[in-house]
Design a protein around this motif. Structure first.
Motif, PDB file in Angstrom:
ATOM      1  N   ARG A   1      85.667   1.764  44.436  1.00  0.00           N
ATOM      2  CA  ARG A   1      85.706   0.454  45.112  1.00  0.00           C
ATOM      3  C   ARG A   1      84.487  -0.390  44.763  1.00  0.00           C
ATOM      4  O   ARG A   1      84.548  -1.615  44.790  1.00  0.00           O
ATOM      5  N   ARG A   2      83.401   0.264  44.415  1.00  0.00           N
ATOM      6  CA  ARG A   2      82.167  -0.442  44.034  1.00  0.00           C
ATOM      7  C   ARG A   2      82.086  -0.681  42.520  1.00  0.00           C
ATOM      8  O   ARG A   2      81.102  -1.181  42.028  1.00  0.00           O
TER       9      ARG A   2
ATOM     10  N   TRP B   1      76.882   5.563  51.057  1.00  0.00           N
ATOM     11  CA  TRP B   1      78.126   6.215  51.425  1.00  0.00           C
ATOM     12  C   TRP B   1      77.898   7.279  52.495  1.00  0.00           C
ATOM     13  O   TRP B   1      78.642   7.342  53.485  1.00  0.00           O
TER      14      TRP B   1
ATOM     15  N   LEU C   1      73.865   4.345  46.043  1.00  0.00           N
ATOM     16  CA  LEU C   1      75.249   4.428  46.500  1.00  0.00           C
ATOM     17  C   LEU C   1      75.522   5.727  47.268  1.00  0.00           C
ATOM     18  O   LEU C   1      76.279   5.726  48.233  1.00  0.00           O
TER      19      LEU C   1
END
Length: 92
Positions: free
Chosen positions: A38-39, A52, A48
């Motif tokens: 999605r990133r 997350w 990240l």
């Protein structure tokens, strides 16, 4: 070039071949891979991984730490294949 999902499948298979059950980590890491997708992130980054692992609200910090530990182990595997994958430090 293999996708992160392909690498995760190989990682899980290798760990299971060594006798690890790896049920919860496999599911958790699939969610992490989806988050990276999605990133549009082709590689694991410390930033990240931290984002997350800490996105769940209302949970104990130990839950964040456990999720990050699962990512860290997979990141070690991926870093050996492609050094651009970062391994989050253990002291986060």
């Amino acid at each position: 070039m293999k996708s992160l999902q392909d690498h995760l499948t190989e990682y899980v298979a290798a760990r299971r071949a060594l006798g690890t059950r790896l049920q919860e980590p496999a599911q958790t890491l699939r969610r992490f891979i989806a988050f990276l997708a999605r990133r549009d992130a082709p590689h694991i980054t410390t930033h990240l991984a931290l984002e997350w692992s800490q996105q769940s609200q209302g949970v104990q910090r130990a839950t964040w730490a456990r999720k990050l530990s699962m990512v860290r182990q997979f990141a070690r595997w991926m870093n050996a294949i492609e050094p651009r994958h970062q391994i989050p430090r253990a002291d986060y």
